[in-house]
Design a protein around this motif. Structure first.
Motif, PDB file in Angstrom:
ATOM      1  N   GLU A 275       0.820  -1.202   0.000  1.00  0.00           N
ATOM      2  CA  GLU A 275       0.000   0.000   0.000  1.00  0.00           C
ATOM      3  C   GLU A 275       0.865   1.268   0.000  1.00  0.00           C
ATOM      4  N   ASN A 276       1.968   1.262   0.708  1.00  0.00           N
ATOM      5  CA  ASN A 276       2.843   2.429   0.831  1.00  0.00           C
ATOM      6  C   ASN A 276       4.048   2.245  -0.084  1.00  0.00           C
TER       7      ASN A 276
ATOM      8  N   THR B  23       7.006   4.178  -2.753  1.00  0.00           N
ATOM      9  CA  THR B  23       7.716   5.426  -3.023  1.00  0.00           C
ATOM     10  C   THR B  23       7.323   5.954  -4.396  1.00  0.00           C
TER      11      THR B  23
END
Length: 1117
Positions: free
Chosen positions: A850-851, A853
């Motif tokens: 989900e997270n 860069t």
């Protein structure tokens, strides 16, 4: 007693009135049976309704249906008088008429004279005829011919009619004395007149009887014995006793079988009972001889003890013996024995089994610290067996004093399983199989029952090994060159059920039984598939059952044998993976549903077998002690200890480990590394344990916030993903180490010993030698060589069925887990999809993050190679372990034989994504969003995995439904349907140029960019077609657009074309945008890495080879 009132059919009131009036024209309306008519006539006269003088008129007015011989008339009359005389409530007036009717011969002549052909005889002549007729039967009514009435009439009536000279009471007393003398009084021989010479000759004769005698010799022996009894006035009962004594000493002599029938059967049980009673005396310390038990069992088996009356009373062996009069002589009584054993068993549970693992609250701190010393880590594999040995030794006196158990051993000794089985069921509360002697008797019968079948299995395997050419084809298919049909009797499975967990005492017999049962089930499968032709060399006989019923019976019997005998026995065998492998070879033939049911029933009935409870508690305690100390530094040593525990008690050990992993997530890595020593059976049990923990009720799968998964569920999912990513069941040198082989040479010695003795050979369908001797050694030299390294390599081939000793043999995968997920999705529960996420992430490296860069997000718009480099986290694309794990996961979802769950699981996840918003039972909208995001992420991850694992794309296209079915039949949202169908759209090709595909190549190749040749999109659509081969119907682009038009309301197409809508959802981000900066950055990284490799100063051969390999990978990127 009183007779019921008689309803006259012929002598009605009207008939009697006509007869009294002497109406000569009167006739009875219908012919009458003679006996019925005479009875009514006599009854009417006795009541006084009809005078004696009217009897002749009545007989003249009737026509008889049956008129038998003259002798029947007297018998009829005697029966009628006897019947009427039984009425004790008859009035005195009636009884006097009855006596007169029976006593007056003149009157009888008047009654019966008309019934004869010579009816014109005068009365005097007829009287003589009547007396003569009655005399022919049993005597008449005249003097000296009254025996017929004395036989049929009671004493009171005879006394009243003056047919006897003594009173009725005296006659009854005399009758009792005569009957007692004739029927009940035993002839007493004068023992003083018996000569000892007769008994001496009898004993000499019985001791000299040859064993192999003919029928004539047996008849001669019987004649001599009878002569001795008569000549020397010998008591027959004492002679019978001596015959039984000699028979007890010569049980193998068949002549005694011919001698027993000359004596009464009823005497045998009493004589044997008195023998048993003799050893029950307090002053007699000698135990009952084994020969007496065998003799009794043999007599019951040969049916010399009469048991015919048993079936009229009740079935069951105890009643059978009561009918013969034998069981009542045996001690102790069942109730007393059961009560004593229950007290003994409860004491064992309290003092031994239940105390294992309990904490002593009185222990000092120093004692507890001593128990926790790091160097004292040991595994006690024999604790339960030591407790069992002590219990058997304590019960040894019971076997000597319990005559019922001795009789059971006698039945087993004479191979009488029918009566032994019934007695085992009767004495089941005593657990008689715990005694080694009884257990060995059952083992001998099992060995005898499987001998012929095991011989066929051995012959098949040896013949298969002899024709092996090195191709390995037979290894994969499991077929043999010699096909023999194997059918096992029902009694074998009864023996296995009776043996129960005590089959652990004979490991070799357990392995033989497993092989035979596997061959038995394979034959049943082959019979259903190919019929009788599959076994042309042997006759196939399954009774009246058809092959499918035979297969059903075979499966039920094997399930019973596994649940009651084989699996419980495995718990008591200390660390023997070969036995577990033999059991797995049998269980692998059964569906996973059946296997899981057997696992669920495995740990029941602990109270019946304290040794099983002790083994489980010991294994649980040792597992916890090892897990406390398990770390990276001691992983190799303690991992082998865990494997040894799991080989014996896989259910208990693996369940304990899973419980610990749920609580302590840090244990996942060392435990997964230690599990490389497990076998296929233990991996299958581990999957069941995981599913059991997932399905256990009363456990919250979400935290209190309703958003995050529970810690135990996250730990379980992570453990399962790491486990199947790292290992599959393998038979490498590591497993040999867990068997106890410390070196390669020890492993070679292990294989050589097992192959020569036949104790650890492969199961049917693989290469293995089940017999030893020089033939086995010659094959060792033929296939493996002469040194120990060759023997080790060949032993791996023979024992595990694979030439490469380190190759990993895949099991059925996670079929059961996937089926559990499918069932949960059908119920509307999608929380467990975290397991699927972990499996895909760990085994196929398809990440769902989900997270991300900015660089990773930019790389996701690139090609597959760029996307993989951005999300692989250092894992190379051509990593062999990753490829193998990905293929294993794919094969688990798309197996060859079992139901394929890949597409049903995909459709259910897509459907759950749509309904989770509606059916989510949560109080806050944020919880709904969290569940939706989790399901959507799993769907993206799963689709990505299928697209990369199922190659080529045409194979994926043939698996999934069409776009029309996804939308209308499975009711998926358009965006989800296009997500699944997007790779298939790339297979649409132009008819003019088959090598060009949609969306770009087709337009550019078929129609160059010139103004004169511009065509409308509709013209281009007519040339696109999807052809997947003859198995699927071709689909044109126009058909696809017709399906697209049904996705939105008709008004939506006023401002939007279906072609644009399909193109929008069919294209990927890579088709629209190229992340050039990200490509340039990755290329720069690769150049820098190549330059760094060239600057390395290490010029060793290994370093140079490593640099070449890395350069080759970088250049391929």
């Amino acid at each position: 007693m009183s007779l019921p009132p008689m309803e006259c059919i012929y002598f009605t009131e009207d008939s009697v009135k006509e007869l009294k009036n002497s109406n000569s024209n009167f006739r009875f309306p219908s012919p009458a049976p003679i006996l019925r008519f005479l009875y009514e006539l006599c009854f009417t006269m006795v009541r006084g309704a009809l005078p004696y003088q009217k009897c002749k008129v009545a007989l003249e007015a009737v026509e008889f249906l049956d008129c038998g011989p003259d002798e029947d008339v007297g018998s009829y009359f005697a029966d009628i008088v006897t019947q009427m005389a039984q009425d004790l409530t008859m009035l005195g007036e009636y009884r006097s008429r009855l006596i007169k009717l029976e006593f007056n011969v003149d009157y009888m002549a008047n009654v019966f004279g008309i019934m004869f052909k010579d009816s014109l005889l005068d009365m005097c002549s007829f009287r003589e005829l009547l007396e003569s007729m009655l005399g022919k039967m049993a005597g008449g009514i005249c003097t000296g011919s009254i025996e017929i009435f004395q036989e049929r009439c009671d004493e009171e009536f005879l006394w009243e009619s003056e047919m006897i000279k003594i009173k009725a009471a005296d006659l009854k007393s005399k009758e009792v004395r005569v009957n007692t003398r004739l029927l009940y009084q035993q002839t007493k021989f004068n023992l003083l007149r018996e000569e000892s010479e007769g008994y001496a000759k009898l004993v000499t004769l019985l001791c000299q009887v040859p064993e192999a005698s003919t029928g004539n010799a047996s008849a001669a022996t019987v004649g001599i014995i009878k002569s001795l009894i008569g000549h020397f006035d010998l008591d027959p009962n004492r002679v019978f006793d001596i015959v039984l004594e000699c028979f007890e000493l010569q049980l193998d002599n068949s002549v005694f079988v011919d001698l027993i029938p000359i004596f009464p059967k009823s005497h045998a049980s009493q004589i044997l009972g008195f023998k048993f009673q003799y050893f029950q005396r307090i002053e007699i310390s000698t135990p009952v001889p084994d020969g007496l038990y065998k003799l009794t069992a043999l007599l019951v088996k040969k049916e010399f003890i009469d048991i015919d009356s048993i079936m009229l009373v009740e079935t069951g062996y105890r009643w059978l013996l009561l009918a013969s009069g034998l069981y009542s002589h045996l001690l102790p009584k069942d109730e007393d024995a059961f009560e004593h054993y229950n007290a003994f068993s409860a004491k064992r549970l309290d003092e031994q089994a239940n105390k294992i693992g309990k904490i002593n609250l009185a222990a000092t701190g120093k004692d507890l610290m001593d128990d926790e010393k790091q160097g004292d880590v040991t595994v006690d594999l024999f604790a339960a067996l030591d407790l069992e040995t002590m219990a058997v030794a304590e019960r040894s006196s019971e076997l000597a004093n319990n005559q019922t158990l001795g009789l059971l051993m006698g039945f087993l000794a004479v191979d009488d399983w029918f009566h032994a089985h019934q007695l085992l069921e009767r004495l089941s509360p005593l657990n008689p199989v715990e005694h080694i002697q009884i257990c060995n008797g059952i083992f001998r019968l099992i060995e005898k029952a499987i001998f012929s079948a095991h011989k066929l299995v051995c012959g098949t395997q040896i013949s298969t090994a002899g024709v092996f050419s090195g191709s390995g084809a037979d290894l994969e298919t499991g077929t043999s060159s010699l096909k023999s049909f194997i059918d096992l009797p029902k009694e074998l499975f009864e023996m296995l059920a009776s043996a129960g967990p005590y089959l652990y005492r004979d490991t070799l017999l357990l392995q033989k039984t497993s092989r035979v049962l596997r061959a038995y089930y394979l034959c049943a499968l082959e019979l259903v598939r190919d019929g009788d032709g599959a076994f042309s060399s042997h006759s196939v006989t399954v009774g009246d059952r058809n092959p499918r019923l035979h297969l059903k019976d075979a499966r039920l019997r094997i399930e019973e044998a596994l649940g009651t005998c084989l699996l419980p026995s495995l718990q008591l065998i200390p660390a023997n993976p070969a036995v577990g492998q033999e059991i797995w070879e049998l269980m692998s033939l059964l569906p996973y549903e059946v296997r899981y049911r057997l696992y669920g029933e495995w740990e029941k009935d602990d109270e019946r077998f304290p040794m099983l409870l002790a083994a489980r508690q010991t294994a649980r305690l040792d597992t916890r002690r090892i897990l406390k100390r398990l770390a990276k530094e001691n992983l190799k040593q303690l991992g082998r200890m865990v494997a040894k525990l799991a080989h014996a008690n896989p259910m208990t050990v693996l369940r304990t480990i899973v419980h610990q992993i749920e609580a302590y997530r840090d244990m996942i890595a060392p435990v997964v590394d230690a599990f490389k020593y497990l076998t296929q059976l233990e991996y299958d049990i581990l999957e069941y344990v995981v599913i059991e923990r997932l399905a256990q009720a009363g456990r919250e799968k979400l935290k209190d916030d309703g958003l995050n998964l529970s810690d135990w569920l996250q730990s379980l999912a992570s453990f399962w993903g790491h486990l199947y990513e790292s290992f599959s069941p393998s038979y490498s040198f590591d497993l040999l180490i867990s068997m106890g082989c410390s070196t390669q040479f020890a492993a070679a010695d292990y294989f050589l010993e097992k192959l020569v003795t036949g104790a650890g050979c492969s199961a049917p369908g693989r290469f293995g030698l089940l017999i030893g001797s020089s033939a086995c050694l010659s094959r060792v030299h033929l296939y493996g060589g002469k040194n120990k390294s060759d023997i080790l390599e060949w032993g791996m081939l023979m024992y595990f069925g694979n030439k490469e000793s380190g190759v990993k043999v895949p099991i059925n995968g996670t079929q059961g887990l996937f089926q559990y997920l499918v069932n949960q999705l059908k119920k509307g529960n999608g929380i467990e999809l975290v397991l699927l996420q972990e499996l895909i992430q760990q085994m196929a490296n398809v990440q769902y993050t989900e997270n991300m860069t900015e660089d990773q997000l930019d790389a996701m718009a690139g090609s597959d190679t760029l996307r993989y480099q951005a999300t692989s986290f250092g894992i190379t694309r051509n990593n062999k372990a990753l490829i193998k794990s990905t293929n294993r996961l794919r094969d688990s979802l798309l197996p060859k034989d079992e139901p394929k769950l890949a597409i049903p699981l995909l459709l259910l996840i897509a459907q759950h994504r749509s309904v989770v918003v509606i059916q989510a039972n949560v109080p806050y909208i944020k919880m709904v969003c969290e569940q939706f995001d989790r399901c959507h992420g799993t769907l993206l991850q799963y689709v990505d995995f299928l697209c990369s694992a199922v190659t080529p794309t045409s194979t994926y296209a043939m698996l999934i439904p069409t776009l029309d079915e996804l939308v209308h039949q499975y009711h998926l949202d358009p965006e989800v349907a296009f997500l699944i169908y997007r790779p298939v759209m790339r297979l649409f090709r132009c008819q003019n140029t088959p090598s060009s595909f949609w969306p770009l190549e087709c337009n550019e190749a078929a129609y160059p960019a010139t103004a004169e040749k511009e065509l409308e999109s509709s013209d281009l659509s007519t040339t696109l077609i999807l052809d997947l081969g003859s198995s699927c119907k071709p689909i044109s682009w126009l058909n696809l657009l017709d399906t697209v038009k049904t996705m939105l309301p008709p008004k939506a197409w006023n401002s939007l074309s279906p072609d644009l809508y399909a193109t929008f959802w069919g294209l990927t981000l890579y088709d629209l945008y190229v992340p050039r900066n990200r490509y340039e950055s990755e290329i720069a990284k690769l150049h820098a890495a190549l330059k760094a490799l060239e600057e390395l100063s290490d010029n060793s051969s290994s370093a140079i080879a490593k640099r070449k390999k890395i350069k080759k990978e970088f250049k391929s990127l």
